[in-house]
Design a protein around this motif. Structure first.
Motif, PDB file in Angstrom:
ATOM      1  N   ILE A   1     -57.388 -14.497  12.023  1.00 38.47           N
ATOM      2  CA  ILE A   1     -58.304 -13.376  11.775  1.00 38.47           C
ATOM      3  C   ILE A   1     -58.020 -12.224  12.739  1.00 38.47           C
ATOM      4  O   ILE A   1     -58.027 -11.053  12.336  1.00 38.47           O
ATOM      5  CB  ILE A   1     -59.770 -13.842  11.865  1.00 38.47           C
ATOM      6  N   GLY A   2     -57.750 -12.526  13.994  1.00 36.73           N
ATOM      7  CA  GLY A   2     -57.438 -11.481  14.971  1.00 36.73           C
ATOM      8  C   GLY A   2     -56.212 -10.678  14.562  1.00 36.73           C
ATOM      9  O   GLY A   2     -56.203  -9.447  14.634  1.00 36.73           O
ATOM     10  N   LYS A   3     -55.193 -11.379  14.115  1.00 36.65           N
ATOM     11  CA  LYS A   3     -53.973 -10.698  13.674  1.00 36.65           C
ATOM     12  C   LYS A   3     -54.262  -9.833  12.456  1.00 36.65           C
ATOM     13  O   LYS A   3     -53.778  -8.699  12.359  1.00 36.65           O
ATOM     14  CB  LYS A   3     -52.893 -11.728  13.357  1.00 36.65           C
ATOM     15  N   LYS A   4     -55.088 -10.338  11.540  1.00 39.00           N
ATOM     16  CA  LYS A   4     -55.443  -9.542  10.356  1.00 39.00           C
ATOM     17  C   LYS A   4     -56.209  -8.280  10.749  1.00 39.00           C
ATOM     18  O   LYS A   4     -55.972  -7.201  10.200  1.00 39.00           O
ATOM     19  CB  LYS A   4     -56.264 -10.378   9.376  1.00 39.00           C
ATOM     20  N   LEU A   5     -57.137  -8.408  11.693  1.00 41.27           N
ATOM     21  CA  LEU A   5     -57.889  -7.232  12.162  1.00 41.27           C
ATOM     22  C   LEU A   5     -56.937  -6.220  12.800  1.00 41.27           C
ATOM     23  O   LEU A   5     -57.019  -5.017  12.533  1.00 41.27           O
ATOM     24  CB  LEU A   5     -58.977  -7.643  13.145  1.00 41.27           C
ATOM     25  N   LEU A   6     -56.037  -6.684  13.658  1.00 41.91           N
ATOM     26  CA  LEU A   6     -55.093  -5.783  14.320  1.00 41.91           C
ATOM     27  C   LEU A   6     -54.161  -5.109  13.311  1.00 41.91           C
ATOM     28  O   LEU A   6     -53.856  -3.921  13.449  1.00 41.91           O
ATOM     29  CB  LEU A   6     -54.283  -6.533  15.379  1.00 41.91           C
ATOM     30  N   ARG A   7     -53.730  -5.854  12.313  1.00 37.11           N
ATOM     31  CA  ARG A   7     -52.882  -5.258  11.268  1.00 37.11           C
ATOM     32  C   ARG A   7     -53.619  -4.130  10.551  1.00 37.11           C
ATOM     33  O   ARG A   7     -53.050  -3.072  10.280  1.00 37.11           O
ATOM     34  CB  ARG A   7     -52.460  -6.305  10.248  1.00 37.11           C
ATOM     35  N   GLU A   8     -54.887  -4.355  10.251  1.00 32.85           N
ATOM     36  CA  GLU A   8     -55.660  -3.333   9.552  1.00 32.85           C
ATOM     37  C   GLU A   8     -55.894  -2.114  10.451  1.00 32.85           C
ATOM     38  O   GLU A   8     -55.823  -0.964   9.981  1.00 32.85           O
ATOM     39  CB  GLU A   8     -56.982  -3.899   9.049  1.00 32.85           C
ATOM     40  N   ILE A   9     -56.142  -2.339  11.734  1.00 33.09           N
ATOM     41  CA  ILE A   9     -56.293  -1.220  12.675  1.00 33.09           C
ATOM     42  C   ILE A   9     -54.995  -0.424  12.733  1.00 33.09           C
ATOM     43  O   ILE A   9     -55.009   0.810  12.722  1.00 33.09           O
ATOM     44  CB  ILE A   9     -56.716  -1.728  14.065  1.00 33.09           C
ATOM     45  N   ALA A  10     -53.871  -1.109  12.787  1.00 37.96           N
ATOM     46  CA  ALA A  10     -52.568  -0.429  12.812  1.00 37.96           C
ATOM     47  C   ALA A  10     -52.361   0.376  11.534  1.00 37.96           C
ATOM     48  O   ALA A  10     -51.862   1.511  11.577  1.00 37.96           O
ATOM     49  CB  ALA A  10     -51.448  -1.446  13.009  1.00 37.96           C
ATOM     50  N   ARG A  11     -52.740  -0.181  10.394  1.00 33.43           N
ATOM     51  CA  ARG A  11     -52.605   0.551   9.122  1.00 33.43           C
ATOM     52  C   ARG A  11     -53.472   1.813   9.134  1.00 33.43           C
ATOM     53  O   ARG A  11     -53.023   2.884   8.723  1.00 33.43           O
ATOM     54  CB  ARG A  11     -52.984  -0.338   7.951  1.00 33.43           C
ATOM     55  N   VAL A  12     -54.716   1.673   9.594  1.00 36.28           N
ATOM     56  CA  VAL A  12     -55.608   2.841   9.679  1.00 36.28           C
ATOM     57  C   VAL A  12     -55.005   3.871  10.625  1.00 36.28           C
ATOM     58  O   VAL A  12     -54.945   5.061  10.320  1.00 36.28           O
ATOM     59  CB  VAL A  12     -57.024   2.425  10.140  1.00 36.28           C
ATOM     60  N   GLY A  13     -54.543   3.418  11.781  1.00 30.68           N
ATOM     61  CA  GLY A  13     -53.930   4.328  12.747  1.00 30.68           C
ATOM     62  C   GLY A  13     -52.726   5.050  12.173  1.00 30.68           C
ATOM     63  O   GLY A  13     -52.543   6.251  12.391  1.00 30.68           O
ATOM     64  N   LYS A  14     -51.911   4.323  11.458  1.00 37.69           N
ATOM     65  CA  LYS A  14     -50.715   4.928  10.877  1.00 37.69           C
ATOM     66  C   LYS A  14     -51.074   6.051   9.912  1.00 37.69           C
ATOM     67  O   LYS A  14     -50.392   7.076   9.868  1.00 37.69           O
ATOM     68  CB  LYS A  14     -49.878   3.858  10.170  1.00 37.69           C
ATOM     69  N   THR A  15     -52.168   5.888   9.152  1.00 40.21           N
ATOM     70  CA  THR A  15     -52.591   6.961   8.242  1.00 40.21           C
ATOM     71  C   THR A  15     -53.072   8.190   9.010  1.00 40.21           C
ATOM     72  O   THR A  15     -53.132   9.280   8.452  1.00 40.21           O
ATOM     73  CB  THR A  15     -53.714   6.507   7.276  1.00 40.21           C
ATOM     74  N   GLN A  16     -53.403   8.007  10.293  1.00 41.31           N
ATOM     75  CA  GLN A  16     -53.850   9.114  11.148  1.00 41.31           C
ATOM     76  C   GLN A  16     -52.724   9.596  12.063  1.00 41.31           C
ATOM     77  O   GLN A  16     -52.957  10.280  13.047  1.00 41.31           O
ATOM     78  CB  GLN A  16     -55.052   8.666  11.980  1.00 41.31           C
ATOM     79  N   ASN A  17     -51.501   9.178  11.762  1.00 39.38           N
ATOM     80  CA  ASN A  17     -50.301   9.529  12.530  1.00 39.38           C
ATOM     81  C   ASN A  17     -50.282   8.940  13.935  1.00 39.38           C
ATOM     82  O   ASN A  17     -49.605   9.465  14.823  1.00 39.38           O
ATOM     83  CB  ASN A  17     -50.093  11.044  12.572  1.00 39.38           C
ATOM     84  N   ALA A  18     -51.005   7.857  14.142  1.00 43.00           N
ATOM     85  CA  ALA A  18     -50.944   7.145  15.423  1.00 43.00           C
ATOM     86  C   ALA A  18     -49.659   6.328  15.465  1.00 43.00           C
ATOM     87  O   ALA A  18     -49.143   5.895  14.428  1.00 43.00           O
ATOM     88  CB  ALA A  18     -52.153   6.234  15.595  1.00 43.00           C
ATOM     89  N   THR A  19     -49.166   6.128  16.682  1.00 41.90           N
ATOM     90  CA  THR A  19     -47.938   5.354  16.847  1.00 41.90           C
ATOM     91  C   THR A  19     -48.141   4.136  17.734  1.00 41.90           C
ATOM     92  O   THR A  19     -47.184   3.436  18.047  1.00 41.90           O
ATOM     93  CB  THR A  19     -46.817   6.227  17.454  1.00 41.90           C
ATOM     94  N   ARG A  20     -49.387   3.886  18.150  1.00 45.64           N
ATOM     95  CA  ARG A  20     -49.650   2.743  19.017  1.00 45.64           C
ATOM     96  C   ARG A  20     -51.132   2.414  19.034  1.00 45.64           C
ATOM     97  O   ARG A  20     -51.961   3.204  18.597  1.00 45.64           O
ATOM     98  CB  ARG A  20     -49.141   2.991  20.427  1.00 45.64           C
ATOM     99  N   ILE A  21     -51.446   1.239  19.556  1.00 49.89           N
ATOM    100  CA  ILE A  21     -52.823   0.809  19.801  1.00 49.89           C
ATOM    101  C   ILE A  21     -52.938   0.563  21.299  1.00 49.89           C
ATOM    102  O   ILE A  21     -52.128  -0.165  21.877  1.00 49.89           O
ATOM    103  CB  ILE A  21     -53.165  -0.494  19.048  1.00 49.89           C
ATOM    104  N   ASP A  22     -53.910   1.192  21.918  1.00 46.23           N
ATOM    105  CA  ASP A  22     -54.190   0.980  23.340  1.00 46.23           C
ATOM    106  C   ASP A  22     -55.464   0.166  23.476  1.00 46.23           C
ATOM    107  O   ASP A  22     -56.383   0.308  22.659  1.00 46.23           O
ATOM    108  CB  ASP A  22     -54.386   2.328  24.055  1.00 46.23           C
ATOM    109  N   PHE A  23     -55.550  -0.671  24.510  1.00 44.21           N
ATOM    110  CA  PHE A  23     -56.745  -1.484  24.745  1.00 44.21           C
ATOM    111  C   PHE A  23     -56.675  -2.092  26.132  1.00 44.21           C
ATOM    112  O   PHE A  23     -55.648  -2.026  26.801  1.00 44.21           O
ATOM    113  CB  PHE A  23     -56.875  -2.591  23.682  1.00 44.21           C
ATOM    114  N   GLN A  24     -57.780  -2.658  26.555  1.00 47.06           N
ATOM    115  CA  GLN A  24     -57.861  -3.360  27.833  1.00 47.06           C
ATOM    116  C   GLN A  24     -58.271  -4.806  27.579  1.00 47.06           C
ATOM    117  O   GLN A  24     -59.004  -5.083  26.630  1.00 47.06           O
ATOM    118  CB  GLN A  24     -58.903  -2.720  28.749  1.00 47.06           C
TER     119      GLN A  24
END
Length: 157
Positions: free
Chosen positions: A96-119
């Motif tokens: 489930i965590g991987k699926k959530l991260l994949r979806e966040i990456a997809r959303v980010g990509k549509t916004q021209n993001a090139t990475r995910i930052d977190f702590q």
């Protein structure tokens, strides 16, 4: 069957409940001051900029992620900042965590993001290993600081 959806206003009570579980499990309950109204405003209000995902097992909410646009100045890159990702303990280790991260990456990509930052807390060894397994890298040369409460008010006045 687990399904992931973009957060809707009606999901806020479920997210608050899981957020409080998350705070309790990480011994941060004393810092967890969010309520439904404040989360509703930040995610769906007039000036909203925070997005979310929620995962359900049939009709039972089991996980959430909260994220928002971010910017890396030295690289001149748009990114997505992952504020929270939480999966109820009994639903961990099922992808489930991987699926959530994949979806966040997809959303980010549509916004021209090139990475995910977190702590990640130093004490969260399972989380650290999970992120590293997916290819995340850690900046050991950075330390998280914040101005809040009185310090923030002093700067703002």
């Amino acid at each position: 069957m687990v399904q992931i959806f973009k957060t809707k206003p009606s999901d806020i009570p479920h997210i608050i409940a899981m957020l409080r579980e998350f705070a309790d499990q990480t011994n941060l309950s004393d810092y967890c001051k969010v309520n439904e109204e404040s989360l509703q405003n930040i995610m769906f209000g007039e000036d909203s900029f925070v997005e979310g995902l929620i995962a359900f097992d049939d009709e039972t909410p089991i996980a959430y992620a909260i994220f928002f646009p971010h910017f890396a100045s030295f690289k001149g890159q748009r990114s997505v900042y992952l504020e929270d990702i939480y999966i109820k303990p009994e639903f961990r280790n099922f992808g489930i965590g991987k699926k959530l991260l994949r979806e966040i990456a997809r959303v980010g990509k549509t916004q021209n993001a090139t990475r995910i930052d977190f702590q990640v807390s130093d004490s969260n060894e399972k989380g650290i290993n999970f992120y590293k397994k997916l290819g995340a890298v850690c900046n050991l040369d950075e330390t998280h600081f914040k101005f809040d409460d009185e310090a923030f008010q002093n700067l703002a006045s």
